[in-house]
Write a protein that holds these residues in place. Sequence first.
Motif, mmCIF file in Angstrom:
data_model
loop_
_atom_site.group_PDB
_atom_site.id
_atom_site.type_symbol
_atom_site.label_atom_id
_atom_site.label_comp_id
_atom_site.label_asym_id
_atom_site.label_seq_id
_atom_site.Cartn_x
_atom_site.Cartn_y
_atom_site.Cartn_z
ATOM 1 N N PRO A 121 0.910 -1.240 -0.132
ATOM 2 C CA PRO A 121 -0.119 -0.081 0.013
ATOM 3 C C PRO A 121 0.808 1.429 -0.065
ATOM 4 C CG PRO A 121 -0.897 -1.590 1.489
ATOM 5 C CD PRO A 121 0.282 -2.082 0.962
ATOM 6 N N ARG A 122 2.030 1.223 0.622
ATOM 7 C CA ARG A 122 2.901 2.414 0.528
ATOM 8 C C ARG A 122 3.244 2.901 -0.728
ATOM 9 N NH1 ARG A 122 8.124 3.356 0.173
ATOM 10 N NH2 ARG A 122 8.414 1.058 0.503
ATOM 11 N N LYS A 123 3.836 1.695 -1.501
ATOM 12 C CA LYS A 123 4.113 2.269 -2.706
ATOM 13 C C LYS A 123 3.091 2.502 -3.807
ATOM 14 C CE LYS A 123 8.102 -0.928 -2.713
ATOM 15 N NZ LYS A 123 8.800 -2.160 -3.439
ATOM 16 N N ARG A 124 1.800 2.085 -3.545
ATOM 17 C CA ARG A 124 0.608 2.396 -4.223
ATOM 18 C C ARG A 124 0.366 3.758 -4.202
ATOM 19 N NH1 ARG A 124 -3.460 -2.714 -3.823
ATOM 20 N NH2 ARG A 124 -2.118 -4.249 -5.028
ATOM 21 N N ALA A 125 0.333 4.382 -2.846
ATOM 22 C CA ALA A 125 0.001 5.682 -2.431
ATOM 23 C C ALA A 125 1.239 6.379 -3.049
ATOM 24 C CB ALA A 125 -0.078 5.645 -1.041
ATOM 25 N N ASP A 126 2.285 5.829 -3.124
ATOM 26 C CA ASP A 126 3.448 6.821 -3.614
ATOM 27 C C ASP A 126 3.179 7.086 -5.059
ATOM 28 O OD1 ASP A 126 6.131 8.025 -3.328
ATOM 29 O OD2 ASP A 126 6.474 6.560 -4.600
ATOM 30 N N LEU A 127 2.822 5.992 -5.889
ATOM 31 C CA LEU A 127 2.557 6.173 -7.158
ATOM 32 C C LEU A 127 1.375 7.081 -7.698
ATOM 33 C CD1 LEU A 127 3.501 2.552 -8.409
ATOM 34 C CD2 LEU A 127 4.773 4.558 -8.747
ATOM 35 N N ASP A 133 -12.562 -3.179 5.782
ATOM 36 C CA ASP A 133 -12.835 -4.075 4.650
ATOM 37 C C ASP A 133 -13.288 -3.241 3.509
ATOM 38 O OD1 ASP A 133 -12.367 -6.143 6.713
ATOM 39 O OD2 ASP A 133 -14.363 -6.698 6.845
ATOM 40 N N ILE A 134 -14.327 -2.111 3.825
ATOM 41 C CA ILE A 134 -14.596 -1.413 2.610
ATOM 42 C C ILE A 134 -13.264 -0.757 1.937
ATOM 43 C CG2 ILE A 134 -15.921 0.501 1.754
ATOM 44 C CD1 ILE A 134 -17.834 -0.440 3.910
ATOM 45 N N VAL A 135 -12.569 -0.231 2.846
ATOM 46 C CA VAL A 135 -11.334 0.603 2.206
ATOM 47 C C VAL A 135 -10.234 -0.479 1.351
ATOM 48 C CG1 VAL A 135 -9.203 1.933 2.899
ATOM 49 C CG2 VAL A 135 -11.478 2.349 3.954
ATOM 50 N N HIS A 136 -10.261 -1.397 2.113
ATOM 51 C CA HIS A 136 -9.145 -2.283 1.642
ATOM 52 C C HIS A 136 -9.598 -3.009 0.244
ATOM 53 C CE1 HIS A 136 -6.414 -2.321 4.923
ATOM 54 N NE2 HIS A 136 -6.807 -2.767 5.777
ATOM 55 N N ALA A 137 -11.032 -3.376 0.126
ATOM 56 C CA ALA A 137 -11.553 -3.976 -0.959
ATOM 57 C C ALA A 137 -11.610 -2.925 -1.976
ATOM 58 C CB ALA A 137 -12.978 -4.584 -0.709
ATOM 59 N N SER A 138 -11.905 -1.807 -1.658
ATOM 60 C CA SER A 138 -12.041 -0.614 -2.653
ATOM 61 C C SER A 138 -10.657 -0.351 -3.375
ATOM 62 C CB SER A 138 -12.338 0.764 -1.940
ATOM 63 O OG SER A 138 -13.906 0.496 -1.614
ATOM 64 N N ALA A 139 -9.628 -0.361 -2.365
ATOM 65 C CA ALA A 139 -8.252 -0.150 -2.754
ATOM 66 C C ALA A 139 -7.815 -1.115 -3.765
ATOM 67 C CB ALA A 139 -7.189 0.185 -1.761
ATOM 68 N N GLN A 140 -7.914 -2.242 -3.440
ATOM 69 C CA GLN A 140 -7.564 -3.624 -4.140
ATOM 70 C C GLN A 140 -8.204 -3.578 -5.604
ATOM 71 O OE1 GLN A 140 -5.196 -5.483 -3.530
ATOM 72 N NE2 GLN A 140 -5.120 -6.730 -5.077
ATOM 73 N N SER A 141 -9.508 -3.185 -5.711
ATOM 74 C CA SER A 141 -10.234 -2.914 -7.097
ATOM 75 C C SER A 141 -9.983 -1.841 -7.716
ATOM 76 C CB SER A 141 -11.629 -3.020 -6.650
ATOM 77 O OG SER A 141 -12.385 -3.066 -7.691
ATOM 78 N N ALA A 142 -9.598 -0.811 -7.200
ATOM 79 C CA ALA A 142 -9.277 0.501 -7.912
ATOM 80 C C ALA A 142 -7.805 0.171 -8.452
ATOM 81 C CB ALA A 142 -9.317 1.613 -6.910
ATOM 82 N N PHE A 200 -6.665 6.444 -12.489
ATOM 83 C CA PHE A 200 -7.928 5.825 -12.077
ATOM 84 C C PHE A 200 -9.412 6.396 -12.800
ATOM 85 C CE2 PHE A 200 -4.878 6.254 -8.544
ATOM 86 C CZ PHE A 200 -4.704 5.067 -8.412
ATOM 87 N N GLY A 201 -10.367 5.188 -12.653
ATOM 88 C CA GLY A 201 -11.507 5.601 -13.278
ATOM 89 C C GLY A 201 -12.809 5.915 -12.206
ATOM 90 N N VAL A 202 -13.831 6.426 -12.750
ATOM 91 C CA VAL A 202 -14.854 6.717 -11.882
ATOM 92 C C VAL A 202 -15.383 5.743 -11.261
ATOM 93 C CG1 VAL A 202 -15.295 9.100 -13.002
ATOM 94 C CG2 VAL A 202 -16.553 6.931 -13.744
ATOM 95 N N ASP A 203 -15.409 4.470 -11.747
ATOM 96 C CA ASP A 203 -16.033 3.159 -10.950
ATOM 97 C C ASP A 203 -14.666 2.306 -10.746
ATOM 98 O OD1 ASP A 203 -17.147 0.791 -10.617
ATOM 99 O OD2 ASP A 203 -18.606 1.075 -12.237
ATOM 100 N N TRP A 204 -14.331 2.050 -9.428
ATOM 101 C CA TRP A 204 -13.264 1.353 -9.230
ATOM 102 C C TRP A 204 -13.554 -0.103 -9.504
ATOM 103 C CZ3 TRP A 204 -13.158 4.277 -3.736
ATOM 104 C CH2 TRP A 204 -12.477 5.549 -4.248
ATOM 105 N N ASP A 238 -5.912 3.359 2.549
ATOM 106 C CA ASP A 238 -5.317 2.026 2.650
ATOM 107 C C ASP A 238 -4.015 1.730 3.251
ATOM 108 O OD1 ASP A 238 -6.024 -0.831 2.055
ATOM 109 O OD2 ASP A 238 -4.416 -0.533 0.466
ATOM 110 N N TYR A 239 -3.166 2.750 2.987
ATOM 111 C CA TYR A 239 -1.990 2.607 3.702
ATOM 112 C C TYR A 239 -1.844 3.000 5.186
ATOM 113 C CZ TYR A 239 2.673 4.254 5.590
ATOM 114 O OH TYR A 239 3.812 4.534 6.374
ATOM 115 N N ARG A 240 -2.572 4.004 5.623
ATOM 116 C CA ARG A 240 -2.906 4.328 7.135
ATOM 117 C C ARG A 240 -3.413 3.244 7.465
ATOM 118 N NH1 ARG A 240 -6.213 8.218 8.781
ATOM 119 N NH2 ARG A 240 -7.427 8.401 7.079
ATOM 120 N N LEU A 241 -4.356 2.276 7.213
ATOM 121 C CA LEU A 241 -4.792 1.155 7.818
ATOM 122 C C LEU A 241 -3.886 -0.065 7.927
ATOM 123 C CD1 LEU A 241 -8.454 1.067 6.297
ATOM 124 C CD2 LEU A 241 -7.807 1.570 8.550
ATOM 125 N N THR A 242 -3.194 -0.226 6.726
ATOM 126 C CA THR A 242 -2.283 -1.221 6.681
ATOM 127 C C THR A 242 -0.873 -0.996 7.783
ATOM 128 O OG1 THR A 242 -2.696 -1.762 4.506
ATOM 129 C CG2 THR A 242 -0.650 -2.767 5.162
#
Length: 401
Positions: free
Chosen positions: A46-52, A323-332, A345-349, A393-397
Amino acid sequence: MERRGREISRRSALVAAGAAIALTAMAQPTRAGTIRPQVPTGPDEPRKRADLAEQAIVQRHVRMLWGQPGKQLGTLVWPSSLLDQSFAQWCYWWQAHLLDCAVDAAYRARTPERIDRVVAVAHGIRTRNLTGWTNRYYDDMAWLVLALERADRLLGIRFGDAVEDLRAALIDGWNPVAGAVPWRSGDDFYNTPAIGPTGIALARLGELPRALRLSDFLHTRLQDSETGLILDGVHEPGGRIERAVHTYSQGVTIGLSTELAMRTGDSVHFDRATALVAATGNHLTNAGVIAASSGDDSGLFMGILARYLADAALSLGDTTAADIVHASAQSAWENRAEVDGLPLFGVDWTRPVTAPEYPGTVPPLAHSPTSPSGNLSRDLSVQLSGWLLLEADYRLTAAGH
């Protein structure tokens, strides 16, 4: 409410016109690069994803304001035209969220460059707003004071009297009869998008009695009895309800209840937060992923919900929120496109982002429409939502959730 271009003063139009001429000579071209469709591989952390996500917005959107060093803003679309880069169109609250995301990134990994960006964006907002830190929209001012307060509290960066000026403006807008602030000065519409962030801000700034009244207003006046979700707003006097349901309305209400639960210890706020998280999961997610919105102002709705779901998970231990945050981050992340190695990113994750090539590398003088897929938006708001989500997602992880 889409009001991105709602007010452009004669003075700002003249300034922007001059800036557009200057930019013709000095602006760096916005390069579109090669767009790939769905790219399921990539960094898992998650840290690398946030960085990108941060790098994508900084490279594509963040520009110097009117050629003034130390002052930056985000262009509202990408690829951006020279007119876009002149910041003739002013969208105060999008820039407030850009600042808040810059604070997130600097807190995640403090570097001189990130600190400088926080300072530059804040100074850019102050300069482009022309009249000071405040305006006539209470939701705008609430979003900015939240970002500035976090910059002070988390990073030790203070901007003079900015927080106090905004706090005073929010309190000046208080209607003691309604027990709330309206959407904007002189308006009769009392809506969740203004009341929620104002309540969070006032709670953090020591105005607990007012924050408590705002929470009560949302839960007694604007909560739908069937779904448990928070409605858009009410016109006073008269009590006519606007029944639209938005993801970010749930987010700011969850955020306010979470803030009050932590500050008062009163179980009513804990119960309100957890009940609304559950209702949001039941009605505003798709297989656990935050429901799609669209471009323009609504592009920010999903990311705002993600921010305050993360707060509820961290402060209240709400596993549904996490769970919602993690699922949304993975899907997005799995459904993103990539442009030169950076996410789009799209308007629909829940759907893959596909897009045509944007022709050329030199920005035109003005915007020319393209025909992207239904899940791609050029708007900064949509990309900020993705960044907000990945920081949450990073903060939670990082906290073990």
